[in-house]
Design a protein around this motif. Structure first.
Motif, PDB file in Angstrom:
ATOM      1  N   MET A 231      -4.187  34.907  47.601  1.00 44.89           N
ATOM      2  CA  MET A 231      -5.606  35.417  47.516  1.00 44.89           C
ATOM      3  C   MET A 231      -6.165  34.624  46.149  1.00 44.89           C
ATOM      4  N   ASP A 232      -7.701  34.630  46.416  1.00 48.14           N
ATOM      5  CA  ASP A 232      -8.615  33.884  45.396  1.00 48.14           C
ATOM      6  C   ASP A 232      -8.515  35.046  44.113  1.00 48.14           C
ATOM      7  N   ALA A 233      -8.818  34.446  42.879  1.00 45.25           N
ATOM      8  CA  ALA A 233      -8.595  35.303  41.460  1.00 45.25           C
ATOM      9  C   ALA A 233      -9.624  36.603  41.849  1.00 45.25           C
ATOM     10  N   GLU A 234     -10.739  36.385  42.320  1.00 44.63           N
ATOM     11  CA  GLU A 234     -11.680  37.735  42.423  1.00 44.63           C
ATOM     12  C   GLU A 234     -11.068  38.772  43.464  1.00 44.63           C
ATOM     13  N   ALA A 235     -10.459  38.361  44.661  1.00 39.81           N
ATOM     14  CA  ALA A 235      -9.867  39.197  45.466  1.00 39.81           C
ATOM     15  C   ALA A 235      -8.404  40.025  44.920  1.00 39.81           C
ATOM     16  N   ALA A 236      -7.717  39.115  44.227  1.00 40.45           N
ATOM     17  CA  ALA A 236      -6.625  39.562  43.560  1.00 40.45           C
ATOM     18  C   ALA A 236      -6.773  40.634  42.556  1.00 40.45           C
ATOM     19  N   ALA A 237      -7.831  40.314  41.946  1.00 38.22           N
ATOM     20  CA  ALA A 237      -8.128  41.364  40.878  1.00 38.22           C
ATOM     21  C   ALA A 237      -8.521  42.517  41.402  1.00 38.22           C
ATOM     22  N   ALA A 238      -9.451  42.515  42.438  1.00 36.56           N
ATOM     23  CA  ALA A 238      -9.759  43.644  43.085  1.00 36.56           C
ATOM     24  C   ALA A 238      -8.717  44.551  43.664  1.00 36.56           C
ATOM     25  N   ARG A 239      -7.754  43.777  44.325  1.00 34.85           N
ATOM     26  CA  ARG A 239      -6.325  44.385  44.838  1.00 34.85           C
ATOM     27  C   ARG A 239      -5.554  44.984  43.864  1.00 34.85           C
ATOM     28  N   ALA A 240      -5.537  44.355  42.632  1.00 34.06           N
ATOM     29  CA  ALA A 240      -4.762  44.705  41.613  1.00 34.06           C
ATOM     30  C   ALA A 240      -5.281  46.106  40.957  1.00 34.06           C
ATOM     31  N   SER A 241      -6.644  46.116  40.847  1.00 40.25           N
ATOM     32  CA  SER A 241      -7.572  47.215  40.291  1.00 40.25           C
ATOM     33  C   SER A 241      -7.368  48.419  41.073  1.00 40.25           C
ATOM     34  N   ASP A 242      -7.477  48.239  42.447  1.00 38.81           N
ATOM     35  CA  ASP A 242      -7.324  49.499  43.390  1.00 38.81           C
ATOM     36  C   ASP A 242      -5.785  50.030  43.521  1.00 38.81           C
ATOM     37  N   VAL A 243      -4.708  48.796  43.357  1.00 40.72           N
ATOM     38  CA  VAL A 243      -3.470  49.624  43.487  1.00 40.72           C
ATOM     39  C   VAL A 243      -3.258  50.411  41.962  1.00 40.72           C
ATOM     40  N   LEU A 244      -3.660  49.843  41.085  1.00 38.65           N
ATOM     41  CA  LEU A 244      -3.465  50.669  39.694  1.00 38.65           C
ATOM     42  C   LEU A 244      -4.109  52.035  39.727  1.00 38.65           C
ATOM     43  N   ALA A 245      -5.553  52.085  40.412  1.00 43.47           N
ATOM     44  CA  ALA A 245      -6.341  53.069  40.439  1.00 43.47           C
ATOM     45  C   ALA A 245      -5.479  54.352  41.196  1.00 43.47           C
ATOM     46  N   THR A 246      -4.996  53.882  42.280  1.00 44.67           N
ATOM     47  CA  THR A 246      -4.307  54.885  43.262  1.00 44.67           C
ATOM     48  C   THR A 246      -2.910  54.986  43.066  1.00 44.67           C
ATOM     49  N   HIS A 247      -2.160  54.119  42.065  1.00 43.97           N
ATOM     50  CA  HIS A 247      -0.806  54.315  42.003  1.00 43.97           C
ATOM     51  C   HIS A 247      -0.169  53.827  43.333  1.00 43.97           C
ATOM     52  N   SER A 248      -0.740  53.169  44.277  1.00 47.13           N
ATOM     53  CA  SER A 248       0.064  52.963  45.559  1.00 47.13           C
ATOM     54  C   SER A 248       1.090  51.765  45.281  1.00 47.13           C
ATOM     55  N   ALA A 249       1.933  51.638  46.252  1.00 46.27           N
ATOM     56  CA  ALA A 249       2.985  50.563  46.392  1.00 46.27           C
ATOM     57  C   ALA A 249       2.203  49.317  45.959  1.00 46.27           C
ATOM     58  N   ALA A 250       2.851  48.400  45.083  1.00 47.32           N
ATOM     59  CA  ALA A 250       2.091  47.184  44.518  1.00 47.32           C
ATOM     60  C   ALA A 250       2.645  46.207  45.600  1.00 47.32           C
ATOM     61  N   LEU A 251       3.750  46.363  46.222  1.00 46.91           N
ATOM     62  CA  LEU A 251       4.355  45.173  46.864  1.00 46.91           C
ATOM     63  C   LEU A 251       4.740  45.735  48.418  1.00 46.91           C
TER      64      LEU A 251
END
Length: 353
Positions: A231-251
Motif C-alpha cells: 500500500m502507499d503511505a496514505e492508504a496504509a495510514a487510513a487502513r491502520a486508523s480504521d483497524v485501531l478504531a474498530t479493534h479488528s484483526a490487524a493481520l
C-alpha cells in the motif's frame, strides 16, 4: 448477387455453405447444452446468429435448399467433445470461424463476413477461460508424457545401436522408465512442497492480531505493516486508523498469499510419475512383445513418432495454431534426440544385432 437462375455450380456451392451454417448452429447448440450460466447463453445466441446465415443461403437457393447432409466434422467434433472435453471443441470451432471465406465470397454479405470475425473472437474468449483453467495440468501432462517418450526412445535406440543384447536393451528401457518417472515425481513433489512452504511462510501470524488493542493510538507501526504489503503511505495510514478504531484483526488471514491452484505435493508427484511412465513405456513395447534387433528399434521409432504427432496435434488445436505444424515440430524434436543417441551408440558400440 446475380438475378439470373443459379447455375448448377452455384447451387452446389450455396448448398455447401448452407450445410456448413447448419452444422455450426448445431455445434453451438450442442455446446450450449453442455455449458451453464453465461456460457450457455452466449453459445445459444451464436447458434441464433448462424440461423440468420442459414436463412440467407436458403433464400438464394429457394426450391433447391431442402435438407442437407450433416458434414463429417460435426460427428467428429461430437466424438472429440466426449473424449477431450469442451475446451478442445471450442478450439476447433475457433479455427473454423477464423477460416471463413465470406470476405471473398461475392454471394455472402458484408454483415455475414463481419459476423464470422466477431464469432471467432467470442469463441476465442470462451476457449481462453478453459485454456487458463487447464493450463497447469495440461502442461504437466504433455511435458511428462513427451519427456518419457523422447528420453526412453533415445535411450533404447542408443543402447540398441551399440550392438548389445536385446535383453540388455529391454532392461535399460525399464530402468529408464522407472528412473525417469521417479525423478519426475520427486522433482514435482519438491517443487510443489517448496512453493507451499514459501507461501505459508508469508502468511500473517494470527497471534499479531492480539496486539492491536494494546497499541498506542498516536505512536505505532501498524501502518508500516500495510506499506510493507504494497500500500502507499496514505492508504496504509487510513487502513491502520480504521483497524485501531474498530479493534479488528490487524493481520487478516484473507491477506495471506493464496494457496489455491498450488495443489497437493503428493498428487503432483503421482501424476508426474504416471505421465512420464505412460510415455516411457511406448518405446520398449516391441521388446516386451518379443521383437529384437533392428525391427524392434524401427517399430519403437514408429510408435513413438505416432504418439508425438498426436500430442503435438492436440497441443496445436488447443493453442489455436496449426495442428500439423505442431505435430511435425514434436516429431522433429523427438527424432532429433533419438538420432543423436543412435550416432553415439554406433560410435561407441559394436554393430546392431
Amino acid at each position: 448477387m446475380t438475378t439470373l437462375a443459379p447455375s448448377p455450380g452455384q447451387i452446389r456451392r450455396w448448398r455447401r455453405a448452407l450445410a456448413e451454417e447448419r452444422a455450426e448452429a448445431r455445434i453451438y447448440r450442442n455446446l450450449a447444452a453442455r455449458a451453464a450460466g453465461a456460457e450457455r447463453q452466449i453459445l445459444t445466441e451464436l447458434a441464433d446468429a448462424e440461423r440468420r446465415h442459414e436463412a440467407h443461403w436458403e433464400n438464394l437457393l429457394g426450391e433447391h435448399a431442402g435438407p442437407t447432409r450433416m458434414p463429417l466434422r460435426v460427428a467428429i467434433l461430437g466424438f472429440l467433445a466426449r473424449v477431450f472435453g469442451f475446451v478442445f471443441v471450442l478450439a476447433l470451432v475457433q479455427r473454423s470461424e477464423e477460416r471463413s471465406t465470406y470476405e471473398a465470397d461475392v454471394d455472402a454479405t458484408d454483415q455475414m463476413a463481419a459476423d464470422e470475425r466477431i464469432h471467432s473472437e467470442v469463441i476465442r474468449a470462451l476457449a481462453a477461460r478453459g485454456r487458463a483453467a487447464m493450463s497447469g495440468s495440461f502442461r504437466a501432462a504433455v511435458f511428462g508424457a513427451n519427456d518419457g517418450l523422447v528420453s526412453n526412445l533415445a535411450l533404447v535406440l542408443g543402447i540398441g545401436a551399440a550392438g548389445v543384447a536385446d535383453s540388455t536393451v529391454l532392461l535399460t528401457g525399464v530402468a529408464g522408465l522407472l528412473a525417469g518417472a521417479l525423478s519426475m515425481a520427486a522433482g514435482e513433489y519438491v517443487s510443489v512442497k517448496s512453493q507451499v512452504e514459501l507461501l505459508s511462510a508469508s502468511a500473517p501470524d494470527p497471534r499479531s492480531a492480539d496486539a492491536v488493542a494494546a497499541l498506542d493510538v498516536d505512536a505505532n507501526e501498524l501502518a508500516l505493516v500495510y506499506r510493507a504489503r504494497g500500500m502507499d503511505a496514505e492508504a496504509a495510514a487510513a487502513r491502520a486508523s480504521d483497524v485501531l478504531a474498530t479493534h479488528s484483526a490487524a493481520l487478516e488471514a484473507s491477506e495471506a498469499p493464496s494457496l489455491d491452484g498450488v495443489g497437493s505435493p503428493w498428487m503432483a508427484a503421482g501424476s508426474s510419475f504416471l505421465f512420464f511412465a505412460s510415455g516411457a513405456i511406448i518405446p520398449i513395447l516391441p521388446w516386451l512383445f518379443g521383437l529384437s534387433g533392428v525391427p524392434a528399434m524401427a517399430l519403437a521409432a514408429v510408435l513413438v513418432g505416432i504418439v508425438l504427432m498426436v500430442t503435438g496435434g492436440v497441443v496445436g488445436v488447443l493453442s489455436g495454431s496449426s495442428p500439423l505444424k505442431r505435430a511435425l515440430r514434436q516429431l522433429a524434436i523427438g527424432y532429433g534426440a533419438a538420432a543423436a543417441t543412435i550416432v553415439l551408440g554406433r560410435l561407441f558400440g559394436t554393430s546392431v544385432s
